[in-house]
Design a protein around this motif. Sequence first.
Motif, PDB file in Angstrom:
ATOM      1  N   TRP A 157      26.651  45.202 -40.234  1.00  0.00           N
ATOM      2  CA  TRP A 157      25.245  45.199 -40.625  1.00  0.00           C
ATOM      3  C   TRP A 157      24.391  44.455 -39.604  1.00  0.00           C
ATOM      4  CZ3 TRP A 157      21.625  41.461 -41.482  1.00  0.00           C
ATOM      5  CH2 TRP A 157      20.423  41.891 -42.062  1.00  0.00           C
ATOM      6  N   LYS A 158      24.859  43.318 -39.125  1.00  0.00           N
ATOM      7  CA  LYS A 158      24.096  42.548 -38.135  1.00  0.00           C
ATOM      8  C   LYS A 158      23.913  43.332 -36.838  1.00  0.00           C
ATOM      9  CE  LYS A 158      26.638  38.770 -38.402  1.00  0.00           C
ATOM     10  NZ  LYS A 158      27.113  37.393 -38.133  1.00  0.00           N
ATOM     11  N   GLU A 159      24.955  44.011 -36.381  1.00  0.00           N
ATOM     12  CA  GLU A 159      24.865  44.791 -35.149  1.00  0.00           C
ATOM     13  C   GLU A 159      23.897  45.960 -35.319  1.00  0.00           C
ATOM     14  OE1 GLU A 159      26.078  44.405 -32.134  1.00  0.00           O
ATOM     15  OE2 GLU A 159      26.978  42.473 -32.645  1.00  0.00           O
ATOM     16  N   LYS A 160      23.977  46.623 -36.452  1.00  0.00           N
ATOM     17  CA  LYS A 160      23.128  47.793 -36.696  1.00  0.00           C
ATOM     18  C   LYS A 160      21.661  47.410 -36.800  1.00  0.00           C
ATOM     19  CE  LYS A 160      22.438  51.556 -40.032  1.00  0.00           C
ATOM     20  NZ  LYS A 160      22.907  52.167 -41.299  1.00  0.00           N
ATOM     21  N   ASN A 161      21.388  46.225 -37.346  1.00  0.00           N
ATOM     22  CA  ASN A 161      20.010  45.803 -37.585  1.00  0.00           C
ATOM     23  C   ASN A 161      19.502  44.765 -36.591  1.00  0.00           C
ATOM     24  OD1 ASN A 161      19.199  47.107 -40.384  1.00  0.00           O
ATOM     25  ND2 ASN A 161      21.314  46.407 -40.603  1.00  0.00           N
ATOM     26  N   TYR A 162      20.290  44.495 -35.554  1.00  0.00           N
ATOM     27  CA  TYR A 162      19.894  43.584 -34.468  1.00  0.00           C
ATOM     28  C   TYR A 162      19.592  42.167 -34.949  1.00  0.00           C
ATOM     29  CZ  TYR A 162      19.383  47.988 -31.954  1.00  0.00           C
ATOM     30  OH  TYR A 162      19.624  49.211 -31.390  1.00  0.00           O
ATOM     31  N   TYR A 163      20.549  41.615 -35.680  1.00  0.00           N
ATOM     32  CA  TYR A 163      20.449  40.225 -36.112  1.00  0.00           C
ATOM     33  C   TYR A 163      21.603  39.423 -35.514  1.00  0.00           C
ATOM     34  CZ  TYR A 163      16.816  40.889 -39.667  1.00  0.00           C
ATOM     35  OH  TYR A 163      15.627  41.136 -40.316  1.00  0.00           O
ATOM     36  N   PHE A 164      21.380  38.125 -35.333  1.00  0.00           N
ATOM     37  CA  PHE A 164      22.458  37.231 -34.939  1.00  0.00           C
ATOM     38  C   PHE A 164      22.325  35.915 -35.690  1.00  0.00           C
ATOM     39  CE2 PHE A 164      19.090  36.091 -31.887  1.00  0.00           C
ATOM     40  CZ  PHE A 164      19.090  34.707 -31.983  1.00  0.00           C
ATOM     41  N   GLU A 165      23.451  35.215 -35.814  1.00  0.00           N
ATOM     42  CA  GLU A 165      23.474  33.851 -36.341  1.00  0.00           C
ATOM     43  C   GLU A 165      23.833  32.905 -35.201  1.00  0.00           C
ATOM     44  OE1 GLU A 165      24.976  33.533 -40.656  1.00  0.00           O
ATOM     45  OE2 GLU A 165      26.160  35.167 -39.795  1.00  0.00           O
ATOM     46  N   PHE A 166      23.639  31.605 -35.428  1.00  0.00           N
ATOM     47  CA  PHE A 166      23.916  30.640 -34.365  1.00  0.00           C
ATOM     48  C   PHE A 166      25.370  30.720 -33.893  1.00  0.00           C
ATOM     49  CE2 PHE A 166      20.164  28.243 -36.145  1.00  0.00           C
ATOM     50  CZ  PHE A 166      19.367  28.430 -35.021  1.00  0.00           C
ATOM     51  N   ASP A 167      26.287  30.882 -34.827  1.00  0.00           N
ATOM     52  CA  ASP A 167      27.694  30.975 -34.447  1.00  0.00           C
ATOM     53  C   ASP A 167      27.971  32.206 -33.592  1.00  0.00           C
ATOM     54  OD1 ASP A 167      28.253  28.635 -35.722  1.00  0.00           O
ATOM     55  OD2 ASP A 167      29.164  29.544 -37.496  1.00  0.00           O
ATOM     56  N   GLN A 198      29.558  13.971 -29.839  1.00  0.00           N
ATOM     57  CA  GLN A 198      30.475  13.784 -30.971  1.00  0.00           C
ATOM     58  C   GLN A 198      30.298  14.876 -32.028  1.00  0.00           C
ATOM     59  OE1 GLN A 198      27.805  11.801 -30.553  1.00  0.00           O
ATOM     60  NE2 GLN A 198      26.650  12.033 -32.450  1.00  0.00           N
ATOM     61  N   ASP A 199      29.180  15.618 -31.948  1.00  0.00           N
ATOM     62  CA  ASP A 199      28.927  16.687 -32.914  1.00  0.00           C
ATOM     63  C   ASP A 199      29.227  18.070 -32.335  1.00  0.00           C
ATOM     64  OD1 ASP A 199      28.047  15.051 -35.073  1.00  0.00           O
ATOM     65  OD2 ASP A 199      26.183  14.719 -33.998  1.00  0.00           O
ATOM     66  N   THR A 200      30.040  18.100 -31.284  1.00  0.00           N
ATOM     67  CA  THR A 200      30.471  19.359 -30.678  1.00  0.00           C
ATOM     68  C   THR A 200      31.667  19.915 -31.434  1.00  0.00           C
ATOM     69  OG1 THR A 200      29.717  18.599 -28.504  1.00  0.00           O
ATOM     70  CG2 THR A 200      31.295  20.391 -28.525  1.00  0.00           C
ATOM     71  N   ASP A 201      31.847  21.232 -31.377  1.00  0.00           N
ATOM     72  CA  ASP A 201      33.048  21.810 -31.966  1.00  0.00           C
ATOM     73  C   ASP A 201      33.988  22.300 -30.867  1.00  0.00           C
ATOM     74  OD1 ASP A 201      32.197  24.399 -31.147  1.00  0.00           O
ATOM     75  OD2 ASP A 201      31.056  24.645 -32.979  1.00  0.00           O
ATOM     76  N   GLU A 202      35.153  22.785 -31.261  1.00  0.00           N
ATOM     77  CA  GLU A 202      36.185  23.170 -30.305  1.00  0.00           C
ATOM     78  C   GLU A 202      35.751  24.351 -29.434  1.00  0.00           C
ATOM     79  OE1 GLU A 202      38.862  21.519 -29.813  1.00  0.00           O
ATOM     80  OE2 GLU A 202      39.182  20.305 -31.609  1.00  0.00           O
ATOM     81  N   VAL A 203      34.969  25.272 -30.006  1.00  0.00           N
ATOM     82  CA  VAL A 203      34.521  26.437 -29.232  1.00  0.00           C
ATOM     83  C   VAL A 203      33.523  26.022 -28.156  1.00  0.00           C
ATOM     84  CG1 VAL A 203      33.432  28.711 -29.353  1.00  0.00           C
ATOM     85  CG2 VAL A 203      34.888  27.931 -31.230  1.00  0.00           C
ATOM     86  N   LEU A 205      33.426  23.159 -26.732  1.00  0.00           N
ATOM     87  CA  LEU A 205      34.235  22.494 -25.713  1.00  0.00           C
ATOM     88  C   LEU A 205      34.851  23.515 -24.766  1.00  0.00           C
ATOM     89  CD1 LEU A 205      35.639  19.947 -24.559  1.00  0.00           C
ATOM     90  CD2 LEU A 205      37.467  20.337 -26.224  1.00  0.00           C
ATOM     91  N   GLU A 206      35.312  24.615 -25.324  1.00  0.00           N
ATOM     92  CA  GLU A 206      35.922  25.666 -24.502  1.00  0.00           C
ATOM     93  C   GLU A 206      34.898  26.281 -23.548  1.00  0.00           C
ATOM     94  OE1 GLU A 206      39.192  27.566 -23.096  1.00  0.00           O
ATOM     95  OE2 GLU A 206      39.114  26.018 -24.662  1.00  0.00           O
ATOM     96  N   ILE A 207      33.663  26.424 -24.023  1.00  0.00           N
ATOM     97  CA  ILE A 207      32.594  26.941 -23.167  1.00  0.00           C
ATOM     98  C   ILE A 207      32.352  26.010 -21.981  1.00  0.00           C
ATOM     99  CG2 ILE A 207      30.086  27.261 -23.067  1.00  0.00           C
ATOM    100  CD1 ILE A 207      30.237  28.530 -25.822  1.00  0.00           C
ATOM    101  N   ILE A 208      32.299  24.719 -22.248  1.00  0.00           N
ATOM    102  CA  ILE A 208      32.076  23.738 -21.181  1.00  0.00           C
ATOM    103  C   ILE A 208      33.178  23.835 -20.135  1.00  0.00           C
ATOM    104  CG2 ILE A 208      31.984  21.260 -20.675  1.00  0.00           C
ATOM    105  CD1 ILE A 208      30.730  20.916 -23.480  1.00  0.00           C
ATOM    106  N   LYS A 209      34.392  24.005 -20.578  1.00  0.00           N
ATOM    107  CA  LYS A 209      35.512  24.105 -19.645  1.00  0.00           C
ATOM    108  C   LYS A 209      35.432  25.392 -18.819  1.00  0.00           C
ATOM    109  CE  LYS A 209      39.540  22.770 -21.487  1.00  0.00           C
ATOM    110  NZ  LYS A 209      40.602  22.584 -22.511  1.00  0.00           N
ATOM    111  N   LYS A 210      35.032  26.489 -19.460  1.00  0.00           N
ATOM    112  CA  LYS A 210      34.966  27.769 -18.754  1.00  0.00           C
ATOM    113  C   LYS A 210      33.786  27.864 -17.789  1.00  0.00           C
ATOM    114  CE  LYS A 210      37.518  31.011 -21.636  1.00  0.00           C
ATOM    115  NZ  LYS A 210      37.524  32.384 -22.195  1.00  0.00           N
ATOM    116  N   MET A 211      32.755  27.060 -17.997  1.00  0.00           N
ATOM    117  CA  MET A 211      31.598  27.088 -17.108  1.00  0.00           C
ATOM    118  C   MET A 211      31.908  26.501 -15.736  1.00  0.00           C
ATOM    119  SD  MET A 211      28.642  28.449 -18.010  1.00  0.00           S
ATOM    120  CE  MET A 211      27.385  27.528 -17.119  1.00  0.00           C
ATOM    121  N   ASN A 212      32.987  25.733 -15.648  1.00  0.00           N
ATOM    122  CA  ASN A 212      33.412  25.153 -14.362  1.00  0.00           C
ATOM    123  C   ASN A 212      32.331  24.279 -13.725  1.00  0.00           C
ATOM    124  OD1 ASN A 212      35.931  26.494 -14.489  1.00  0.00           O
ATOM    125  ND2 ASN A 212      35.030  28.340 -13.577  1.00  0.00           N
TER     126      ASN A 212
END
Length: 427
Positions: A157-167, A198-203, A205-212
């Motif tokens: 539904w989100k893809e069809k109607n062009y919506y996104f959430e923060f996650d 301290q309010d970061t999540d694991e995902v 953190l993974e982004i920070i690592k992949k950004m190099n």
Amino acid sequence: MWSEEQKNIIHSNHLIKQVIAGAGSGKTATMIGLLEEREKTKSIPPENTVIVTFTKKATREFKERCVKKGLSNKYHISTFHAFCYHVLKNYDNSKDWSKYKLLSESKKWEITKEILFPLRYVVGGIPFPILFKNDGKYFSELSEIGYKSFLSNFKLWKEKNYYFEFDDLISQFLQFLDTDSAGFVKERWKSLIIDEFQDTDEVQLEIIKKMNFRSITVVGDDWQAIYGFRGATPKPFLDFPNHFPGVEQYFLSTNYRSKDSIIQASLVPLKPNKDKIPKQVQTFRKEKGVFRIERINDLETKPLEIWKEWFKKDPSCILLTRSNYRKQTWLDLGLPAAQVMTIHSAKGLEFSSVILDLVLGWSEDGEGINEAEERRILYVGLSRAKDNLVLLIADKTKPDRLADRMSADFSIRNRFRNRTLRWARLW
């Protein structure tokens, strides 16, 4: 102007820094000082620097400080989600991000109700926030097939109607970093400064690592990690040296905000917590402050009398609660809306006088409760006070309640629950 701790951070040549900053320790000012030094030495170009804040308000304030200091306007300063959206909109060719819009909470629950209609007899009248709490754990227990079906249909539904959430921004950005198009983004931004790590999540953190990133400065305080309900965890901050072995740790341990009585009181609820970074908090303001414990009966008028007493002394006095429900209780008693806040909404702020409600509204979910986080929430609330702190506790004890256990920590005398007790301590 700068303390020795601040100078060590500002003038450090280490590329990977972890700044462990206590409450009221001037961390934002230190980050501004770091940027000033970089511009002075021309070590890291502003246009290659991403500065990540936790809220839009913090973003605005950081930008204002940069302007006041005459710093470059080429820094990218935004929240984590806003940075992800900026990159996806400008560099991700897999979809037309300009068509997408943020899904509001009201619209989300409206669509959720429609999708769940065929499962109405399975989920019954369970409120959606409970049904989807902890990644839909309760929903999955009711019907794992039903939960998976909902997730699939909701995504379509989100893809069809062009919506996104923060996650969605976070997960989509993580996928984007594995594509060829991400090469330019990684070359464009080589330096990262991230606040409230301290309010970061694991995902994230993974982004920070992949950004190099070539240079990384993370700033945070594991003692103030209070967003577990959003999936955040202090673990990335606690384990940061394991993820970035070349990191150099720095401490900002002097509290410039509060008088000593407030500081000592705020540290009390943290003592039972095991998984934390030890800090030796230093007091800058040597004046004597007021810390008082007031015992109240929730059904009587005394809570309002206490408020009026302190409002007369300090018209800017703020009352802090654990939950919005408890906040509404105080509003119903007649307190002005501008002077009652939840602890979460007060995070990052400071007030000369604080009344903190430890009577009702705290999590009491038995085995499911995260007691360590509840204690950190109490710490955040207590540490908002600069000069005067009044802690409200219940006059009748229920030993199995977390709120009662935490209030008992402040004095041995509190364990006996003398109903006439009015305990004040002046340092």
